[in-house]
Write an enzyme that holds these catalytic residues in place. Structure first.
Site, mmCIF file in Angstrom:
data_model
loop_
_atom_site.group_PDB
_atom_site.id
_atom_site.type_symbol
_atom_site.label_atom_id
_atom_site.label_comp_id
_atom_site.label_asym_id
_atom_site.label_seq_id
_atom_site.Cartn_x
_atom_site.Cartn_y
_atom_site.Cartn_z
ATOM 1 N N LYS A 5 0.871 -1.174 0.000
ATOM 2 C CA LYS A 5 0.000 0.000 0.000
ATOM 3 C C LYS A 5 0.904 1.217 0.000
ATOM 4 C CE LYS A 5 -3.786 1.940 2.786
ATOM 5 N NZ LYS A 5 -4.562 1.744 4.032
ATOM 6 N N ASP A 101 -13.572 2.531 11.391
ATOM 7 C CA ASP A 101 -13.975 2.492 9.987
ATOM 8 C C ASP A 101 -14.294 1.057 9.554
ATOM 9 O OD1 ASP A 101 -14.638 3.679 7.576
ATOM 10 O OD2 ASP A 101 -12.598 3.608 6.776
#
Length: 293
Positions: A5, A101
């Protein structure tokens, strides 16, 4: 095999989230959390290196995008795995960690379709100060956001419980939380009729769940999901209790089907035949969809 990432070089947005994720994942270890292998934070680069999780995220499976179809028992196992990961963060991590989240995009599936909670960039730790909440700017994803947290800016572990309840409703309907202005929580509330089979939810249940067969435990699962999305946090169960209830539902469903509670599912074989160089998760730091009010 690892997953990378990488932040966009031209943007420093995500720096705070990057550091939070590194710090958090460096001190938590659980089979239902995505593991951090390493990172780079120099020469203008922000890179996270994770264990490779080959079968994409839960949202892609529910939408059919991944080619994976989950039956009822496997959906229960995915829910249990994600719940165990969250319960670890809430009840065993020291200090307590709130993910902030939780959504189907942040639940990844490994080669055996076991769930792993991912993306901790918005996570917060509650230090051992006697407080069970944190006063903080509201962040999260619309559709999953705890209304009490939104109104009070008081973040608690029950905010994750609310988000998880929305994921549970996604698991049985395969619908996104908000579609054409319709909120899945309200749709289920308005459609439910506990005097009827499957609570009268046949028309909104995902057909791939196994409609047409005897589905045991669906009503219990719906009851639990609706308890998780109670508007007041005090009325919601803790994740440890959610884990116990899902385990119970699995035992009931497995006993009825006469199967092992951990059935083998061949639906991920296509993914195993993919080119091993395929990078499913290489993307810029994307906390998009995050609501920042």
């Amino acid at each position: 095999m690892v997953a990378i990432k990488r932040a966009k070089r031209e943007s420093m947005q995500g720096g705070v989230e990057f550091k939070a994720e590194v710090e958090l994942l460096s001190r938590v270890h659980h089979k239902n959390l995505v593991g951090l292998v390493g990172f780079c934070f120099e020469q203008g680069e922000q890179i996270l290196v994770y264990q490779y999780v080959p079968n994409g995220d839960l949202r892609d499976s529910l939408s059919g995008k991944s080619g994976i179809r989950l039956d009822w028992m496997r959906r229960l196992q995915v829910a249990l795995g994600a719940a165990r990961g969250l319960a670890y963060l809430h009840e065993l991590a020291s200090p307590t960690i709130i993910h902030r989240d939780i959504k189907s995009n942040n639940i990844l599936l490994d080669k055996d379709l076991n769930a792993k909670v991912a993306d901790f960039g918005l996570s917060k730790s509650i230090a051992d100060s006697g407080m069970d909440h944190l006063s903080t700017q509201v962040k999260g994803t619309l559709g999953y956001l705890d209304p009490e947290y939104y109104m009070t800016q008081q973040l608690t572990d029950k905010s994750d419980v609310y988000s998880f309840g929305v994921v549970m409703l996604e698991l049985i309907t395969a619908r996104r939380p908000i579609v054409q202005g319709k909120y899945i929580v309200r749709v289920v509330q308005m459609t439910m009729d506990k005097s009827k089979d499957l609570y009268n939810l046949d028309d909104i249940l995902d057909p791939f769940i196994g409609l047409g067969t005897e589905l045991k435990g669906v009503e219990m699962f719906v009851d639990l999901a609706m308890a998780c999305v109670e508007e007041l946090g005090d009325k919601r169960p803790r994740m440890g209790e959610v884990v116990k209830q899902i385990e119970n539902i699995i035992q009931i469903a497995a006993f009825n089907a006469g199967t092992n509670p951990l059935p083998t599912l061949a639906s991920y074989e296509e993914y195993e035949r993919m080119d091993s160089t395929t990078d499913l998760y290489s993307r810029p730091f994307d906390y998009s969809g995050a609501f920042d009010g």
